[in-house]
Motif scaffolding. Structure first.
Motif, PDB file in Angstrom:
ATOM      1  N   SER A   1      37.786 -55.863   2.941  1.00  0.00           N
ATOM      2  CA  SER A   1      38.471 -54.659   3.403  1.00  0.00           C
ATOM      3  C   SER A   1      39.552 -55.012   4.412  1.00  0.00           C
ATOM      4  N   LYS A   2      40.497 -54.098   4.562  1.00  0.00           N
ATOM      5  CA  LYS A   2      41.572 -54.251   5.544  1.00  0.00           C
ATOM      6  C   LYS A   2      42.056 -52.868   5.958  1.00  0.00           C
ATOM      7  N   GLY A   3      42.776 -52.828   7.081  1.00  0.00           N
ATOM      8  CA  GLY A   3      43.300 -51.559   7.569  1.00  0.00           C
ATOM      9  C   GLY A   3      42.280 -50.696   8.277  1.00  0.00           C
ATOM     10  N   ASN A   4      41.164 -51.295   8.720  1.00  0.00           N
ATOM     11  CA  ASN A   4      40.143 -50.535   9.442  1.00  0.00           C
ATOM     12  C   ASN A   4      40.570 -50.325  10.895  1.00  0.00           C
ATOM     13  N   SER A   5      40.365 -49.119  11.398  1.00  0.00           N
ATOM     14  CA  SER A   5      40.801 -48.826  12.774  1.00  0.00           C
ATOM     15  C   SER A   5      39.930 -49.522  13.811  1.00  0.00           C
ATOM     16  N   THR A   6      38.663 -49.777  13.478  1.00  0.00           N
ATOM     17  CA  THR A   6      37.761 -50.491  14.382  1.00  0.00           C
ATOM     18  C   THR A   6      36.908 -51.463  13.577  1.00  0.00           C
ATOM     19  N   LYS A   7      36.329 -52.426  14.262  1.00  0.00           N
ATOM     20  CA  LYS A   7      35.432 -53.362  13.600  1.00  0.00           C
ATOM     21  C   LYS A   7      34.216 -52.631  13.048  1.00  0.00           C
ATOM     22  N   ALA A   8      33.671 -51.703  13.839  1.00  0.00           N
ATOM     23  CA  ALA A   8      32.468 -50.979  13.409  1.00  0.00           C
ATOM     24  C   ALA A   8      32.712 -50.203  12.122  1.00  0.00           C
ATOM     25  N   LYS A   9      33.876 -49.565  12.002  1.00  0.00           N
ATOM     26  CA  LYS A   9      34.163 -48.809  10.782  1.00  0.00           C
ATOM     27  C   LYS A   9      34.329 -49.758   9.590  1.00  0.00           C
ATOM     28  N   GLY A  10      34.897 -50.921   9.839  1.00  0.00           N
ATOM     29  CA  GLY A  10      35.033 -51.900   8.766  1.00  0.00           C
ATOM     30  C   GLY A  10      33.686 -52.418   8.300  1.00  0.00           C
ATOM     31  N   VAL A  11      32.789 -52.668   9.239  1.00  0.00           N
ATOM     32  CA  VAL A  11      31.442 -53.131   8.894  1.00  0.00           C
ATOM     33  C   VAL A  11      30.732 -52.074   8.050  1.00  0.00           C
ATOM     34  N   SER A  12      30.831 -50.817   8.471  1.00  0.00           N
ATOM     35  CA  SER A  12      30.198 -49.732   7.719  1.00  0.00           C
ATOM     36  C   SER A  12      30.773 -49.639   6.311  1.00  0.00           C
ATOM     37  N   LEU A  13      32.083 -49.883   6.192  1.00  0.00           N
ATOM     38  CA  LEU A  13      32.741 -49.786   4.893  1.00  0.00           C
ATOM     39  C   LEU A  13      32.248 -50.867   3.932  1.00  0.00           C
ATOM     40  N   VAL A  14      32.215 -52.123   4.383  1.00  0.00           N
ATOM     41  CA  VAL A  14      31.795 -53.190   3.468  1.00  0.00           C
ATOM     42  C   VAL A  14      30.308 -53.085   3.149  1.00  0.00           C
ATOM     43  N   GLU A  15      29.514 -52.602   4.097  1.00  0.00           N
ATOM     44  CA  GLU A  15      28.091 -52.425   3.807  1.00  0.00           C
ATOM     45  C   GLU A  15      27.880 -51.327   2.765  1.00  0.00           C
ATOM     46  N   ALA A  16      28.612 -50.227   2.893  1.00  0.00           N
ATOM     47  CA  ALA A  16      28.494 -49.144   1.923  1.00  0.00           C
ATOM     48  C   ALA A  16      28.994 -49.590   0.555  1.00  0.00           C
ATOM     49  N   ALA A  17      30.073 -50.369   0.531  1.00  0.00           N
ATOM     50  CA  ALA A  17      30.608 -50.868  -0.738  1.00  0.00           C
ATOM     51  C   ALA A  17      29.626 -51.812  -1.413  1.00  0.00           C
ATOM     52  N   ALA A  18      28.983 -52.686  -0.630  1.00  0.00           N
ATOM     53  CA  ALA A  18      28.002 -53.623  -1.179  1.00  0.00           C
ATOM     54  C   ALA A  18      26.809 -52.875  -1.765  1.00  0.00           C
ATOM     55  N   LYS A  19      26.344 -51.851  -1.072  1.00  0.00           N
ATOM     56  CA  LYS A  19      25.226 -51.057  -1.585  1.00  0.00           C
ATOM     57  C   LYS A  19      25.601 -50.355  -2.888  1.00  0.00           C
TER      58      LYS A  19
END
Length: 346
Positions: free
Chosen positions: A317-335
């Motif tokens: 992922s890229k373009g995340n406003s914060t690290k936490a939001k990016g982490v949530s995004l890749v975790e949701a995508a992996a699931k």
């Protein structure tokens, strides 16, 4: 200043489920009429059958031919006529299922995500998104894989210092160690030469010392994971086990990402690939705030175990406003990626 990014469409995986064919069997009956001619009936299960061929008044030549014709030959001659037409079972569009699953994943404005997943046991895979992404620290898996391949080619083991750097680079994501090994493999040139053998076609090393700005795709990272966790690999079993062991022993606080897919029940494996703590994952994460925009690159690659079954997953992922939001995004995508394969097999 950030280097110019190179965008290339990611290659789609070629794994596809083979077509299956079904049909209703027929019963073939062979007999001889009172006049001496043979006949064949095709009778579906439960049906009365139908006369396929008969001759009430055969000629002398036909009678001689019929006399020499065995029931087995008669069956063979009409086998094609009574065989059912195969009906293809359409292959499941796994990419479409993953795209549907990704509809429930929240992606903030301006952010992008791509994910790829493979079930090595069945060979089924799915990909969502085909953009190029900065690797950040996930390139460290590639760097160590290249170093191990170069050592194999030279017929040597890693040196003590190389092992020290490798452990710190993978387990703790130490950047100084990564820079040392980046130089050792020949930087982008060395990476490219090994990646060609690994089968990575959409990855380009960062300029100079900037290993973290290597560009890659989710498909390429899935291919790299196959080199680490699969049997058909350029890496020896010893090299693969070494790299898997380090990826399974990630430092506390860096074990987010694709690990969110795995179950909490865990028992370690003999090759160390599940980590010293007996975790159900082996991974490497990457995180990088871009200096010009302040937006975050968040990536996670690895193997996760779900109900005793392993899945290879790469979420970028890229373009995340914060690290936490990016982490949530890749975790949701992996699931979503793993569930798209599991749900299709139910």
């Amino acid at each position: 200043m950030d280097p110019q990014r190179v965008r290339r469409p990611g290659a789609r995986p070629s794994w596809r489920r083979p077509l299956l064919y079904t049909g209703v069997a027929s019963v073939v009956l062979v007999g001889v009429t009172a006049s001496g001619s043979s006949y064949v009936r095709a009778q579906p299960p439960g049906g009365t059958g139908g006369l396929v061929s008969s001759s009430a008044a055969p000629t002398a030549g036909a009678q001689a031919a019929d006399a020499s014709r065995t029931p087995e030959a008669a069956v063979e001659s009409v086998a094609a006529a009574v065989s059912p037409t195969p009906t293809p079972t359409p292959a499941v569009d796994r990419d479409a299922l993953l795209a549907e699953a990704m509809e429930s994943v929240a992606v903030e404005d301006g952010a992008e995500v791509s994910v790829a997943v493979l079930d090595p046991e069945s060979g089924e895979s799915a990909v969502y998104g085909d953009g190029a992404f900065d690797t950040a620290s996930i390139v460290k898996v590639d760097i160590l894989a290249v170093l191990l391949l170069q050592a194999q080619d030279a017929g040597r083991e890693l040196t003590a210092s190389e092992k020290t750097y490798a452990t710190a680079m993978i387990k703790n994501s130490d950047n100084v160690s990564a820079s040392e090994l980046w130089d050792a493999i020949g930087r982008a040139e060395g990476l490219a030469a090994a990646n060609e053998r690994f089968g990575l076609s959409g990855t380009e090393g960062g300029d100079g010392a900037l290993w973290g700005l290597t560009q890659t795709t989710a498909v390429d990272q899935l291919t790299l994971l196959e080199q680490v966790f699969g049997d058909d690999s350029e890496l020896s079993e010893a090299s693969r086990a070494y790299l898997r062991g380090l990826m399974g022993d990630i430092a506390v606080g860096q074990d987010w990402g694709v690990s969110a897919v795995g179950s909490e029940q865990a028992e370690g494996t003999a090759d160390g690939s599940a980590g010293s703590a007996g975790s159900q994952f082996a991974l490497k994460n990457g995180w990088l705030p871009r200096s010009q925009t302040g937006l975050w690159v968040i990536n996670s690659i690895g193997r996760v175990m779900v109900d005793g079954r392993g899945y290879l997953v790469a979420a970028l992922s890229k373009g995340n406003s914060t690290k936490a939001k990016g982490v949530s995004l890749v975790e949701a995508a992996a699931k979503a990626a793993v569930s798209s394969l599991r749900d299709a097999d139910v």
